[in-house]
Design an enzyme around this catalytic site. Structure first.
Site, short mmCIF file in Angstrom:
data_model
loop_
_atom_site.label_atom_id
_atom_site.label_comp_id
_atom_site.label_asym_id
_atom_site.label_seq_id
_atom_site.Cartn_x
_atom_site.Cartn_y
_atom_site.Cartn_z
N GLU A 439 0.84 -1.22 0.00
CA GLU A 439 0.00 0.00 0.00
C GLU A 439 0.87 1.26 0.00
OE1 GLU A 439 -3.24 -0.97 -0.64
OE2 GLU A 439 -2.97 1.11 -1.23
C1 LIG Z 1 2.12 -9.71 0.28
C2 LIG Z 1 1.98 -8.59 -0.69
C3 LIG Z 1 0.72 -8.16 -1.05
C4 LIG Z 1 0.57 -7.13 -1.99
N1 LIG Z 1 -0.69 -6.79 -2.41
C5 LIG Z 1 -0.81 -5.92 -3.46
C6 LIG Z 1 -2.09 -5.71 -4.08
O1 LIG Z 1 -3.12 -6.25 -3.66
N2 LIG Z 1 -2.14 -4.89 -5.16
C7 LIG Z 1 -1.05 -4.27 -5.68
O2 LIG Z 1 -1.16 -3.56 -6.66
N3 LIG Z 1 0.18 -4.47 -5.11
C8 LIG Z 1 0.31 -5.28 -4.03
N4 LIG Z 1 1.55 -5.49 -3.47
C9 LIG Z 1 2.70 -4.78 -4.00
C10 LIG Z 1 3.20 -3.70 -3.05
O3 LIG Z 1 2.30 -2.63 -2.98
C11 LIG Z 1 4.59 -3.29 -3.54
O4 LIG Z 1 5.46 -4.38 -3.24
C12 LIG Z 1 5.10 -2.02 -2.89
O5 LIG Z 1 4.32 -0.91 -3.30
C13 LIG Z 1 6.56 -1.74 -3.22
O6 LIG Z 1 6.85 -1.91 -4.57
P1 LIG Z 1 8.08 -2.85 -5.00
O7 LIG Z 1 7.90 -4.15 -4.32
O8 LIG Z 1 8.17 -2.85 -6.46
O9 LIG Z 1 9.33 -2.16 -4.37
P2 LIG Z 1 10.21 -1.00 -5.05
O10 LIG Z 1 9.31 0.05 -5.60
O11 LIG Z 1 11.20 -1.62 -5.95
O12 LIG Z 1 10.93 -0.41 -3.78
C14 LIG Z 1 12.13 -0.95 -3.22
C15 LIG Z 1 12.65 0.03 -2.18
O13 LIG Z 1 12.96 1.27 -2.84
C16 LIG Z 1 12.26 2.33 -2.24
N5 LIG Z 1 11.91 3.30 -3.29
C17 LIG Z 1 11.31 3.05 -4.47
N6 LIG Z 1 11.16 4.18 -5.16
C18 LIG Z 1 11.66 5.17 -4.41
C19 LIG Z 1 11.79 6.59 -4.56
N7 LIG Z 1 11.34 7.22 -5.63
N8 LIG Z 1 12.37 7.28 -3.56
C20 LIG Z 1 12.80 6.66 -2.45
N9 LIG Z 1 12.70 5.34 -2.25
C21 LIG Z 1 12.15 4.60 -3.22
C22 LIG Z 1 11.05 1.72 -1.57
O14 LIG Z 1 10.56 2.50 -0.49
C23 LIG Z 1 11.62 0.38 -1.11
O15 LIG Z 1 12.25 0.53 0.12
C24 LIG Z 1 1.71 -6.49 -2.51
C25 LIG Z 1 2.98 -6.91 -2.11
C26 LIG Z 1 3.13 -7.95 -1.23
C27 LIG Z 1 4.52 -8.41 -0.88
#
Ligand SMILES: Cc1cc2nc3c(=O)[nH]c(=O)nc-3n(C[C@H](O)[C@H](O)[C@H](O)COP(=O)(O)OP(=O)(O)OC[C@H]3O[C@@H](n4cnc5c(N)ncnc54)[C@H](O)[C@@H]3O)c2cc1C
Length: 591
Positions: A439
């Protein structure tokens, strides 16, 4: 150890902390009475404790087996979901015109805390359905509403939220799922989504997906994203379930926690394109999705509160039971329950205080939502909207950060047994971990707070919040009650620190933006600690006013002020002075 809903704390925080009672008295909710509020809370607590909480462990062990495109939820989950939805809980705050009960959002948030404390993996699904209802109600066409809303409100069908793709996580604008216009006015959706919570399951007959996708001629980034409603089963003209839509779950993730919740990779358009229906305008999908996300962010915050509460209950029970060593005044043959030791007391009180502070912030945010939705006075409505926007990232990130800390302390209180799965403390720790990530990660929440929310009304929104907190502290000081100890002084220092850090962040030039981003997470923590500390003091004042048993609330407010609010000065330093050092130390990190 199971879960017993802390109805006294929940009720007090809701009614006198978030001031639901005052809102009821002024008629914000029509003819709603506090008796009804109490009855709803009591019944939710019973259901959470007796029906849902026993499923928590079963879900953790059983997981969500996936075979031939079908997810099987853990034994007992289907029945519990049926009981829960037939009780009308899914539509508690939903509009009455679509079968909801139209009760306060803040009351619903208190119930959502209880469902999540009982079994987070169970409750995370309905939480998204409830958020989807809000988005469809706010942005959907009359046809879409009349076709789907009633079944979502009743919980007969569930909703999903679909943003994430392999290359598009925090950067939603990078998503590639495509939508093409069809001649009948619908759209054909093709692409892949990952990590979709309850993307497939066996709790309901139909699943309604809320999917972000991009039209062929859309501008790049978030300005070119549209929101579509994509049902798992298409509907016949009479509303009955028709043929299967071209969307399916491809696989289910193996996760660290919330094992009972299926997290799915979804494939759209294997056979030419899934039929989707536009919600809102083309290319305006992010605004619609933000309605859903903001609701879900507050609910995830309260998910943190729920799991922290459960960990606290379990730790206190264990500490009262576990005997080890003795106090100086005991005989050599005797042994003491570990709760007598100051270090154990420190841990469980830390758990309790952080949990209650986070609860206070979440419920105050929910009350701002109620006022934003229901105030008839334009200025009051605007102020409530801004308060809601300002507090939502804090509610989400502070509460889920402390959930990680509190569940970790829960393990520590158990000693070695905390590391052993049978006690259940480990599951709470594993489950809590995701709440700071999904989220919108907590890092992204902090950036939202610093770059967008502090700018609301040119700083007017945060200034109004700070003024309100200061008036609480002034009242505590004016009470001259020695039981508060140095609460007013410590809270004043915390507010000074928050004010300085806020002014410093607001004064940064565009060229200095990186310094603000580097300090965003400590700033959010500072914001949470100062706000939570003042809200606990406000509750203590309310207890004094009401002539209740004030000692526990005053003591907790004092404990928080003297042990946590004092961290504010250090956090202010980190925000204001820490950036250059961080940049210097980070040199070369990118290579
Ligand atoms: C169990 C589970 C359930 C989920 N359910 C849903 C769902 O129902 N629907 C849905 O759409 N998604 C869902 N997600 C996805 C979830 O919302 C994302 O994993 C989350 O938003 C982070 O995206 P990412 O994993 O690609 O991490 P990334 O975006 O790759 O982030 C990696 C790290 O980099 C940091 N970061 C990224 N961009 C920046 C920036 N611009 N500035 C500073 N820091 C940054 C982040 O804070 C994080 O610490 C789910 C994930 C899990 C694991």
């Amino acid at each position: 150890m199971t879960y017993r809903a802390p109805l006294a704390d929940i009720g007090f925080t809701l009614k006198h902390g978030a001031a639901l009672t005052a809102a009821v008295d002024e008629g914000l909710f029509g003819d709603l009475t506090i008796d009804v509020v109490d009855a709803v809370l009591a019944e939710a607590g019973r259901l959470a404790g007796e029906v849902i909480a026993p499923l928590n462990r079963i879900g953790d062990e059983f997981g969500t087996p996936f075979k031939d495109g079908v997810v099987t939820t853990a034994p007992g989950w289907k029945e519990a979901y049926k009981t829960w939805r037939e009780g009308g809980w899914n539509g508690l705050a939903a509009p009455t015109e679509w079968g909801g009960q139209g009760l306060p959002q803040s009351l619903n948030i208190a119930c959502i805390e209880m469902w999540n404390a009982a079994a987070m993996a169970f409750a995370v699904g309905p939480l998204l359905t409830i958020a989807a209802i809000d988005a469809l109600y706010a942005h959907g066409s009359d046809t879409l509403k009349s076709t789907y809303l009633a079944k979502l409100v009743s919980g007969e069908w569930t909703g999903t939220m679909q943003l994430t793709e392999p290359q598009a996580g925090s950067d939603v604008g990078a998503l590639r799922t495509r939508a093409e216009r069809a001649v009948d006015g619908s759209y054909r959706i093709k692409g892949q989504k990952i990590f979709i919570t309850y993307g497939e399951h066996d709790l309901t007959e139909n699943i309604i997906h809320f999917v972000l996708a991009r039209l062929p001629d859309a501008p790049p980034g978030t300005r070119g994203i549209s929101l579509f409603l994509v049902p798992k089963f298409l509907l016949n003209d009479d509303g009955s379930l028709g043929k299967r839509n071209d969307v399916r779950a491809h696989s289910v993730e193996h996760k660290m926690g919330i094992h009972g919740s299926p997290t799915c990779t979804m494939i759209f358009g294997d056979a030419g394109g899934a039929t989707g229906y536009l919600i809102g305008e083309e290319n305006a999908g992010m605004a619609c999705m933000f309605t859903m996300m903001n609701r879900a962010r507050l609910a995830i915050g309260v998910q943190g509160v729920g799991i922290a509460e459960r960990a606290t209950q379990q730790a206190i029970a264990y500490a009262r039971d576990r005997k080890q060593g003795r106090t100086p005044e005991m005989k050599a043959t005797e042994s003491a329950a570990i709760i007598v030791y100051p270090d154990i007391k420190r841990m469980v009180l830390t758990m309790r205080a952080l949990t209650q502070a986070a609860r206070a912030i979440c419920y105050a945010t929910a009350m701002a939502l109620d006022r934003a939705e229901r105030s008839t006075d334009t200025a009051a409505q605007k102020a409530a909207h801004e308060r809601l926007s300002l507090l939502t990232p804090v509610a989400k990130a502070f509460s889920t950060d402390i959930a990680n800390e509190v569940t970790s302390l829960g393990i520590q209180v158990h000693g070695g047994m905390g590391f052993i799965e049978e006690t259940g403390a480990a599951q709470l720790y594993r489950d809590a971990r995701i709440a700071a990530i999904y989220e919108g990660t907590n890092g992204i929440q902090a950036i939202d707070l610093v770059t967008r929310k502090l700018r609301l009304s040119d700083g007017g929104a945060v200034a109004a919040h700070l003024r309100e907190l200061r008036s609480i502290v002034d009242t505590v000081a004016a009470s001259n009650n020695p039981a508060f100890g140095s609460t007013p002084a410590r809270l004043r220092e915390a507010l000074d620190a928050l004010t300085h850090a806020t002014e410093w962040l607001r004064g940064l030039s565009d060229k200095e933006a990186d310094l603000g981003l580097a300090g965003a997470t400590p700033y959010l923590r500072l914001f949470g600690i100062a706000t939570g500390g003042c809200y606990l003091a406000q509750q203590a004042l309310a207890a004094l006013r009401l002539g209740e048993d004030v000692q526990p609330r005053v003591a907790l407010a004092r404990f928080f002020a003297e042990n946590f609010a004092v961290q504010a000065g250090a956090l202010e330093r980190t925000v204001i002075d820490g950036g250059p050092g961080l940049m210097a130390a980070a040199a070369g990190l990118e290579q």
